[in-house]
Design a protein around this motif. Structure first.
Motif, mmCIF file in Angstrom:
data_model
loop_
_atom_site.group_PDB
_atom_site.id
_atom_site.type_symbol
_atom_site.label_atom_id
_atom_site.label_comp_id
_atom_site.label_asym_id
_atom_site.label_seq_id
_atom_site.Cartn_x
_atom_site.Cartn_y
_atom_site.Cartn_z
ATOM 1 N N TRP A 13 0.898 -1.252 -0.001
ATOM 2 C CA TRP A 13 -0.037 -0.094 -0.053
ATOM 3 C C TRP A 13 0.904 1.231 -0.120
ATOM 4 O O TRP A 13 1.958 1.373 0.661
ATOM 5 N N CYS A 14 0.426 2.181 -0.789
ATOM 6 C CA CYS A 14 1.186 3.474 -0.720
ATOM 7 C C CYS A 14 0.406 4.635 -0.273
ATOM 8 O O CYS A 14 -0.626 4.911 -0.764
ATOM 9 N N LEU A 37 -3.501 -0.804 -15.647
ATOM 10 C CA LEU A 37 -4.296 -0.847 -14.520
ATOM 11 C C LEU A 37 -4.104 -2.412 -13.835
ATOM 12 O O LEU A 37 -4.124 -3.529 -14.601
ATOM 13 N N ASN A 38 -3.995 -2.164 -12.623
ATOM 14 C CA ASN A 38 -4.128 -3.839 -11.590
ATOM 15 C C ASN A 38 -5.458 -3.862 -11.315
ATOM 16 O O ASN A 38 -6.410 -3.363 -11.645
ATOM 17 N N GLU A 39 -5.742 -4.973 -10.547
ATOM 18 C CA GLU A 39 -7.000 -5.347 -10.150
ATOM 19 C C GLU A 39 -7.712 -4.211 -9.248
ATOM 20 O O GLU A 39 -8.950 -4.267 -9.037
ATOM 21 N N HIS A 40 -6.965 -3.447 -8.641
ATOM 22 C CA HIS A 40 -7.263 -2.314 -7.669
ATOM 23 C C HIS A 40 -7.910 -0.914 -8.603
ATOM 24 O O HIS A 40 -7.774 0.004 -7.877
ATOM 25 N N LYS A 41 -7.646 -1.109 -9.949
ATOM 26 C CA LYS A 41 -7.836 -0.043 -10.776
ATOM 27 C C LYS A 41 -7.076 1.288 -10.549
ATOM 28 O O LYS A 41 -7.315 2.495 -10.837
ATOM 29 N N THR A 103 2.041 4.682 -7.012
ATOM 30 C CA THR A 103 0.674 4.656 -7.735
ATOM 31 C C THR A 103 0.206 5.718 -8.374
ATOM 32 O O THR A 103 0.297 6.719 -7.927
ATOM 33 N N LEU A 104 -0.415 5.560 -9.317
ATOM 34 C CA LEU A 104 -1.155 6.550 -10.031
ATOM 35 C C LEU A 104 -2.606 6.342 -10.278
ATOM 36 O O LEU A 104 -3.027 5.081 -10.869
ATOM 37 N N TRP A 105 -3.625 6.891 -9.745
ATOM 38 C CA TRP A 105 -5.030 6.846 -10.015
ATOM 39 C C TRP A 105 -5.493 7.833 -10.775
ATOM 40 O O TRP A 105 -5.123 9.019 -10.546
ATOM 41 N N THR A 106 -6.444 7.459 -11.691
ATOM 42 C CA THR A 106 -7.255 8.405 -12.649
ATOM 43 C C THR A 106 -8.579 8.119 -12.394
ATOM 44 O O THR A 106 -9.009 7.117 -12.097
#
Length: 399
Positions: A13-14, A37-41, A103-106
């Motif tokens: 976790w980041c 993207l991984n399984e956690h989007k 991690t990069l979330w979009t």
């Protein structure tokens, strides 16, 4: 370029937030193209934390950029850089950047996503501050480290406070150290094979019989490979004594890869620990250019972690496309070597500050002409600014 020191958290976790992503959308969009993207989007990637002592926009005086493939993608919030600064300064002075998880979330997976309105957020996952770089250096001989695990208490530290004393009084709740584990005969009447704990080659205690049995198979195997067994540990000061706890996986917890094919000497030798991190010789790494057009021909490369052959300093000066040296922060310029404050002397800066600071002499010396004129006209901001500069001289010099 500096080598990469592995400062990745043991957790996936980041949780360290960043700021400024909107200024680096070109690099972030390249991550979107190249990292799935991984399984956690979210997109996971390796990043580095780069200390920028010469960043003029940092109120703390030591900005920390988050980089991917040496491209700035965000910054650690200025109010949180103090926690990381001492360890990153020591790494930078030794020729290393801190490698972390990123991690990069979009919002592209959200309902009613508009491709013309992409929101992006970067988080990183380093080891907690104070647990990134050990106070002491690892052994000079070949060694292997037991991976981090649950805490195991060392006993009989009170008999060796003379050895522990130089590592106390540093202002830390817990001091991160490297210790070595050795198979020895313990006991008085009944002798038994136990584990002795040493700090820089000197005994600081031992493990109980039950606890030592959990580590003896690892020590015996590393001994058979000709390796010293190194362990992560934390020194905690109490009112009257000091306690040491190992943070290491036991024989039942260690993976076959770490046991039978360990990484040799994974932590590099660094410059000696300094109580005042401002005394480290930290190179300038500020990259003022935005990335809108700077990387049209850029190609992706896999990151390379610590290589003992790639030591050295990395200082920054702007160099134009025709190899001419310039001071203007132009987009797309490369970097070459120069000192953090050019050829300015910190000692001369202090003399100017103490004896002529009330008229801004120290600001004139480092090239801050506008601020110098302000001090001259207001007698050092009515002496208040001068006194503030005296209380924190390094911030004025390095910024």
């Amino acid at each position: 370029m500096p080598s990469i020191y592995d400062a990745r958290s043991t957790r996936e976790w980041c949780d360290q937030e960043t700021v400024g992503e909107s200024f680096y959308r070109t690099a972030l969009n390249d991550i979107r193209k190249l990292v799935p993207l991984n399984e956690h989007k979210v997109r996971r990637f390796d990043a580095t934390l780069v200390l920028e002592m010469d960043n003029p926009h940092s109120e703390a005086g030591h900005a920390i950029s988050v980089r991917w493939q040496d491209r700035v993608i965000a910054y650690i919030p200025d109010l949180e850089t103090d926690d990381y600064f001492p360890e990153l300064a020591r790494l930078a002075a030794s020729g290393f950047d801190a490698g972390v998880r990123g991690t990069l979330w979009t919002n592209e997976t959200q309902p009613n996503f508009n491709p013309n309105d992409v929101h992006m957020s970067v988080h990183v996952g380093p080891q907690p501050p104070g647990m990134i770089v050990p106070i002491n250096n690892p052994p000079s001989r070949k060694w292997a480290a037991i991976p981090r695990g649950q805490a195991s208490q060392v006993t009989k530290e009170k008999d060796h406070l003379d050895v522990l004393q130089p590592y106390t009084g540093l202002g830390h709740k817990k001091t991160y150290i490297l210790v070595t584990l050795h198979k020895v005969l313990l006991g008085t009447r009944t002798r038994w094979a136990g584990v002795e704990v040493r700090l820089d080659g000197k005994r600081i205690g031992e493990l109980s019989k039950a606890t030592g049995a959990k580590f003896l198979p690892i020590i015996e195997h590393y001994d058979s490979l000709g390796l010293i067994t190194v362990c992560h540990a934390y020194l905690r000061e109490t009112a009257t004594s000091a306690e040491v706890a190992l943070k290491a996986a036991t024989f039942e917890e260690i993976t076959d890869k770490d046991l039978y094919n360990p990484v040799i000497c994974p932590i590099p030798q660094l410059v000696p620990y300094a109580f005042d991190p401002y005394t480290y010789n930290v190179p300038g790494r500020y990259r003022p250019e935005l990335e809108d057009d700077a990387y049209s021909d850029w190609e992706y490369e896999e990151p390379h972690y610590f290589n003992p052959q790639r030591l050295g300093y990395y200082n920054a000066e702007l160099v134009g496309p025709n190899n001419s040296i310039g001071r203007a922060p132009l987009r797309g310029y490369l970097q070459t070597s120069i000192g953090l404050s050019g050829n300015k002397s910190y000692a001369i800066y202090l003399l100017c500050l103490f004896f002529g600071g009330y008229i801004g002499l120290h600001h004139y010396y480092v090239g801050k002409i506008g601020k110098g004129v302000l001090y001259t006209c207001t007698m050092g901001l009515f002496m208040i600014g001068w006194i503030a500069d005296i209380l924190n001289p390094r911030r004025g010099f390095y910024s």
